[in-house]
Design a protein around this motif. Structure first.
Motif, mmCIF file in Angstrom:
data_model
loop_
_atom_site.group_PDB
_atom_site.id
_atom_site.type_symbol
_atom_site.label_atom_id
_atom_site.label_comp_id
_atom_site.label_asym_id
_atom_site.label_seq_id
_atom_site.Cartn_x
_atom_site.Cartn_y
_atom_site.Cartn_z
ATOM 1 N N ARG A 1 1.586 3.982 -11.418
ATOM 2 C CA ARG A 1 1.189 3.657 -12.795
ATOM 3 C C ARG A 1 2.377 3.479 -13.731
ATOM 4 N NH1 ARG A 1 -3.646 7.953 -13.954
ATOM 5 N NH2 ARG A 1 -5.227 6.995 -12.645
ATOM 6 N N CYS B 1 -7.886 1.126 -1.446
ATOM 7 C CA CYS B 1 -7.436 -0.276 -1.410
ATOM 8 C C CYS B 1 -7.962 -0.978 -0.160
ATOM 9 C CB CYS B 1 -5.918 -0.359 -1.431
ATOM 10 S SG CYS B 1 -5.252 -0.104 -3.054
ATOM 11 N N PHE B 2 -7.846 -0.294 0.987
ATOM 12 C CA PHE B 2 -8.343 -0.891 2.231
ATOM 13 C C PHE B 2 -9.854 -1.106 2.144
ATOM 14 C CE2 PHE B 2 -4.424 0.549 4.527
ATOM 15 C CZ PHE B 2 -4.081 -0.698 5.015
ATOM 16 N N LEU C 1 -6.058 -7.695 7.332
ATOM 17 C CA LEU C 1 -6.455 -6.328 6.999
ATOM 18 C C LEU C 1 -6.127 -5.362 8.149
ATOM 19 C CD1 LEU C 1 -8.067 -4.467 4.983
ATOM 20 C CD2 LEU C 1 -10.051 -4.932 6.374
ATOM 21 N N THR D 1 -10.173 -2.703 -8.150
ATOM 22 C CA THR D 1 -9.056 -1.919 -7.596
ATOM 23 C C THR D 1 -8.100 -1.471 -8.701
ATOM 24 O OG1 THR D 1 -9.231 -3.434 -5.727
ATOM 25 C CG2 THR D 1 -7.417 -1.873 -5.665
ATOM 26 N N VAL E 1 -4.610 12.932 -0.312
ATOM 27 C CA VAL E 1 -3.238 12.409 -0.398
ATOM 28 C C VAL E 1 -3.231 10.875 -0.287
ATOM 29 C CG1 VAL E 1 -0.988 12.398 0.769
ATOM 30 C CG2 VAL E 1 -2.198 14.544 0.440
ATOM 31 N N ASN E 2 -4.062 10.366 0.620
ATOM 32 C CA ASN E 2 -4.064 8.917 0.858
ATOM 33 C C ASN E 2 -5.206 8.209 0.126
ATOM 34 O OD1 ASN E 2 -1.868 8.374 2.936
ATOM 35 N ND2 ASN E 2 -2.961 10.109 3.832
ATOM 36 N N ARG E 3 -5.677 8.825 -0.941
ATOM 37 C CA ARG E 3 -6.831 8.311 -1.688
ATOM 38 C C ARG E 3 -6.647 6.844 -2.088
ATOM 39 N NH1 ARG E 3 -6.673 8.215 -7.219
ATOM 40 N NH2 ARG E 3 -8.667 8.191 -8.326
ATOM 41 N N ASN E 4 -5.514 6.517 -2.667
ATOM 42 C CA ASN E 4 -5.287 5.155 -3.155
ATOM 43 C C ASN E 4 -5.285 4.136 -2.023
ATOM 44 O OD1 ASN E 4 -5.035 6.251 -5.629
ATOM 45 N ND2 ASN E 4 -2.816 5.981 -5.802
ATOM 46 N N VAL E 5 -4.624 4.512 -0.937
ATOM 47 C CA VAL E 5 -4.499 3.582 0.189
ATOM 48 C C VAL E 5 -5.869 3.322 0.813
ATOM 49 C CG1 VAL E 5 -3.419 3.239 2.438
ATOM 50 C CG2 VAL E 5 -2.148 4.354 0.613
ATOM 51 N N LEU F 1 0.819 -1.210 0.000
ATOM 52 C CA LEU F 1 0.000 0.000 0.000
ATOM 53 C C LEU F 1 0.851 1.258 0.000
ATOM 54 C CD1 LEU F 1 -2.890 -1.166 2.278
ATOM 55 C CD2 LEU F 1 -2.925 -0.824 -0.161
ATOM 56 N N TYR G 1 1.257 -0.927 -9.876
ATOM 57 C CA TYR G 1 -0.058 -1.146 -9.263
ATOM 58 C C TYR G 1 -0.641 -2.504 -9.642
ATOM 59 C CZ TYR G 1 -2.731 0.085 -13.524
ATOM 60 O OH TYR G 1 -3.280 0.114 -14.780
ATOM 61 N N PHE H 1 -9.638 1.379 -10.542
ATOM 62 C CA PHE H 1 -9.609 2.611 -9.741
ATOM 63 C C PHE H 1 -8.222 3.257 -9.783
ATOM 64 C CE2 PHE H 1 -8.791 4.841 -5.774
ATOM 65 C CZ PHE H 1 -9.875 5.712 -5.730
ATOM 66 N N LEU H 2 -7.191 2.402 -9.679
ATOM 67 C CA LEU H 2 -5.824 2.937 -9.610
ATOM 68 C C LEU H 2 -5.248 3.273 -10.987
ATOM 69 C CD1 LEU H 2 -4.282 0.424 -7.031
ATOM 70 C CD2 LEU H 2 -4.817 2.804 -6.605
ATOM 71 N N GLY H 3 -5.707 2.545 -12.001
ATOM 72 C CA GLY H 3 -5.095 2.686 -13.329
ATOM 73 C C GLY H 3 -5.682 3.809 -14.165
#
Lengths: 560, 164
Positions: free
Chosen positions: A229, B91-92, A421, B118, B84-88, A219, A393, B121-123
């Motif tokens: 990316r 993912c969680f 988790l 996921t 800033v932590n959007r991706n993390v 993460l 990713y 969303f990230l790509g």
């Protein structure tokens, strides 16, 4: 008896199935180690679920293969892209990448590969010679000594793992707390469960470990969208590793090879210190000992031989500590220790005596994996070039899915996935706020042992002074205290006068338990320690307690 | 200068948690005949963590340097933190949804959906990328599922959709 065990070990390790698994392990390690962001520990952790269905020898051999492959894989990325594949190959890039840019990538890779091989081989020899002798010392340990040893392992890991010792020790203590959750093994009393039934079994080691380490690492790699990316573009033509020239260069610099390997072994023996420290330390020492230090950083062969031989030698040293004392020498051996626990084998000072075939199998597998690594390096180089075209990713999310499947196989319960988790979240938060993960993992691995030995010690005698009266216990408590002070010593070295007294006083103080141990050799060592301490004090007194600034090179290395 | 920083909050949180855990040890039964009770080790550890938390709190309060920013980024408020932590966070959240839906979707369908959603969303937001993500999800999760199910003999959650 020993010969029989060694023969049994060869039989087990050279079994065709085991050889196949080791080859797969080394290949997986080489590729994973080569991908920046994916650490060796993560690779070893992710191998764990596959080892459930294997015998202990097969499981450990596969993990050793992944580890040796990972260490060597790290140098591919470092040498070819300038981005170290793993923290253990940071110093390799200092001269490996300049050599590649100077048009000699084949030689740079060759030097790295063969230095790794020779460094590993030297440490394998030490492993075979030292582990049984050290195990004899381990037999002298009572519960008091073992508990103090665990304390020392935690404090030195905390001391070496991060800038803030309090955060490090806190992380280790939280690791101990995690093992206390669930039913007490002796009385069956539920602890810290708050009536939540799934917690009564406690947390399994694997989901905690994968969550804390692999999940949080993945993460962290995904946090920045652009970086996640972007594929790690590697503009490389066909590279042929120059084996003969590399071997010649290494033999020409045999002193560097031996010195760096010894540094690696020593660092490996210290609990908690791993390849990251060893490769920078070896590079620094080689530069200081060199007649041409100005050439370092421009692509000198010694600058590759030193870090690569030392980081591979670390594992031999770490395995010595694990097998002889039951304390993991680094985070990877902590994972291996966990794997052995899954197979109901608990390494302890009696490990080599009670499980001789497995103990010698570990040694043989370590040496053998070095040869497999040599054979696979060229093939994996091609795969590595292909893998680098995949954006981070995609790799990370597929591995996250694999984590879920792998963890489920442990107990076939979904609760383990939730544990994964939650500890993933905890690990991520710890990384963000500067808490080192290594002490926490060590705490999780050693928590049960620490509790059992404390309870045994208190059940024998509730007088806590025994911890200070038994020589080994006192010895470990003293070096634990020194390891707590060590970060301040490093910070103020060359600035405050008390730092001039740190090492001589430590030497003199350590002579006390050595005297207490009795026998013939140890009092002699004690006298030598006192003499060394007094000599250093005398020398510094004659020098007027003058403070010498810490070298600029060292600052640069530390920043790197 | 505000002395309340992340370290202070963490130290206080640790102290509260430690106190609660320490109090919990008073409710443990003592097994008759036991020389050492089950409460000793938890008390030793929580006491130790409590002591360290106090030191950590003092250190955090007396620190003169400003709180280090997240990778040098200036974060103002919760919304900014989420940006800033959007991706993390995503993912969680997706992982949590995947786990919550395992009972119905099973490991195979749930895993494929988790990886596809996921990755998407990230790509990049292009048709080509979506197609690649779908292929990656089906092939990778399908292969892993097949290896664990058929080669290693593990019974993974099947869910309610796929026939048993």
């Amino acid at each position: 008896m020993i010969l029989e065990s060694i023969a049994g070990a060869f039989d087990a390790v050279f079994h065709i199935k085991n050889l196949g698994l080791m080859t797969l392990g080394v290949a997986a390690g080489l590729i994973t180690g080569a991908i920046p962001g994916f650490t060796i520990t993560m690779a070893v952790v992710l191998t764990l679920p596959f080892t459930f269905g294997m015998s202990a020898v097969e499981g450990i051999s596969t993990m050793i293969g992944v580890f040796v492959g990972g260490l060597s894989g790290g140098l591919m990325a470092g040498v070819l892209t300038g981005i170290p594949g793993t923290p253990s190959s940071v110093a390799t890039t200092f001269d490996g990448y300049p050599m590649t840019r100077a048009g000699k990538p084949g030689l740079a890779l060759g030097l790295g590969v063969w230095s790794s091989f020779f460094g590993g081989l030297i440490s394998a020899v030490f492993l075979m010679l030292l582990a049984p002798s050290l195990a004899k010392i381990g037999l002298e340990f009572g519960p008091w000594d073992y508990f103090s040893l665990v304390l020392f392992a935690l404090t030195i890991t905390a001391s070496l793992a991060g800038e803030n010792i309090i955060k490090g020790v806190l992380a280790g203590a939280v690791g101990l707390l995690i093992t206390a959750i669930g039913e007490d093994e002796i009385s069956g009393v539920a602890r810290f469960t708050f009536g939540f039934e799934p917690l009564e079994q406690g947390f399994d080691f694997l989901p905690v470990l994968v969550g804390l380490f692999a999940f949080s690492q993945l993460l962290s790699d995904l946090r920045d969208t652009d970086r996640a990316r972007k594929p790690m573009v590697l503009s490389t033509t066909k590279i042929a590793i120059e084996h003969v020239q590399a071997i010649r260069e290494i033999f020409r610099h045999y002193k560097t090879l031996i010195r760096s390997s010894l540094i690696g072994i020593f660092v490996g023996i210290l609990p908690g210190a791993g390849g990251t420290i060893a490769n920078i330390l070896a590079y620094d020492q080689t530069k200081k000992a060199s007649d041409t230090p100005e050439k370092f950083g421009t692509g000198t062969p010694e600058g590759i031989i030193a870090p690569e031989s030392s980081n591979n030698a670390v594992e031999g040293g770490a395995l010595i500590t694990m097998m002889a004392l039951g304390i993991p020498g680094d985070i990877v051996t902590a994972v291996m220790l966990g794997a052995l626990l899954i197979h109901n084998i608990a390494p302890s000072p009696t490990f080599i005596i009670t499980e001789p075939v497995l103990a010698y199998s570990i040694m043989v597998a370590f040496a053998l994996s070095l040869f497999i690594m040599l054979g696979l390096q060229a093939i994996c180089l091609r795969i590595f070039v292909t893998v680098t075209r995949v954006p981070m990713y995609r790799l990370a999310i597929v591995i996250l899915a694999y984590c879920a499947i792998g963890i489920f196989t442990l107990n076939n319960i979904v609760f383990d996935l939730w544990v994964l988790l939650i500890f993933g979240l905890l690990g991520y938060a710890m990384r963000r706020y500067g808490f080192p993960l290594a002490p926490m993992i060590l705490g999780v691995v050693l928590g049960d042992n620490a509790e059992i030995n404390l309870i045994r010690a208190l059940a024998t005698d509730d007088n806590l002074m025994i911890f200070f009266m038994r020589p080994w216990s006192l010895f470990f408590l003293m070096i634990a205290t020194a390891s707590v002070i060590f970060p301040w010593f490093q910070k103020y070295r060359g600035k405050k006068k008390w730092t001039l007294l740190f090492s001589p006083i430590l030497a003199i103080v350590l002579s006390i338990p050595m005297f207490m141990m009795g026998g013939q050799v140890r009092p002699v060592i004690a006298v030598a320690l006192v003499a060394i301490g007094l000599y250093i004090i005398y020398k510094r007194h004659r020098g007027g307690w003058e403070l010498k600034p810490v070298g600029a090179d060292e600052h640069q290395l530390r920043e790197s | 200068m505000s002395r309340i920083n992340a370290d202070v909050v963490i130290a206080l949180l640790l102290l509260v948690v430690c106190s609660a855990l320490y109090l919990d040890t008073y409710f443990y039964e003592t097994v008759p005949g036991a020389i050492i009770g089950a409460k000793i080790w938890p008390r030793v550890v929580t006491f130790f963590i409590g002591g360290l938390s106090v030191l950590y709190l003092i250190q955090s309060l007396s620190a003169t340097r400003p709180e280090p920013k997240d990778d040098g980024e200036q974060i103002n408020g919760v919304a900014d933190w989420f940006r800033v932590n959007r991706n993390v966070v995503a993912c969680f959240a997706f992982y949590g949804l995947f786990l919550a839906s395992l009972k119905w979707l099973g490991m195979l369908i749930g895993g494929i959906l988790f990886v596809f959603v996921t990755l998407s969303f990230l790509g990049e937001n292009t048709r080509r990328s979506f197609v690649i993500n779908a292929i990656v999800a089906v092939v990778c999760v399908g292969c892993m599922w097949a290896i664990f199910t058929f080669a290693l003999g593990v019974i993974l959650p099947q869910g309610e959709i796929l026939p048993r």
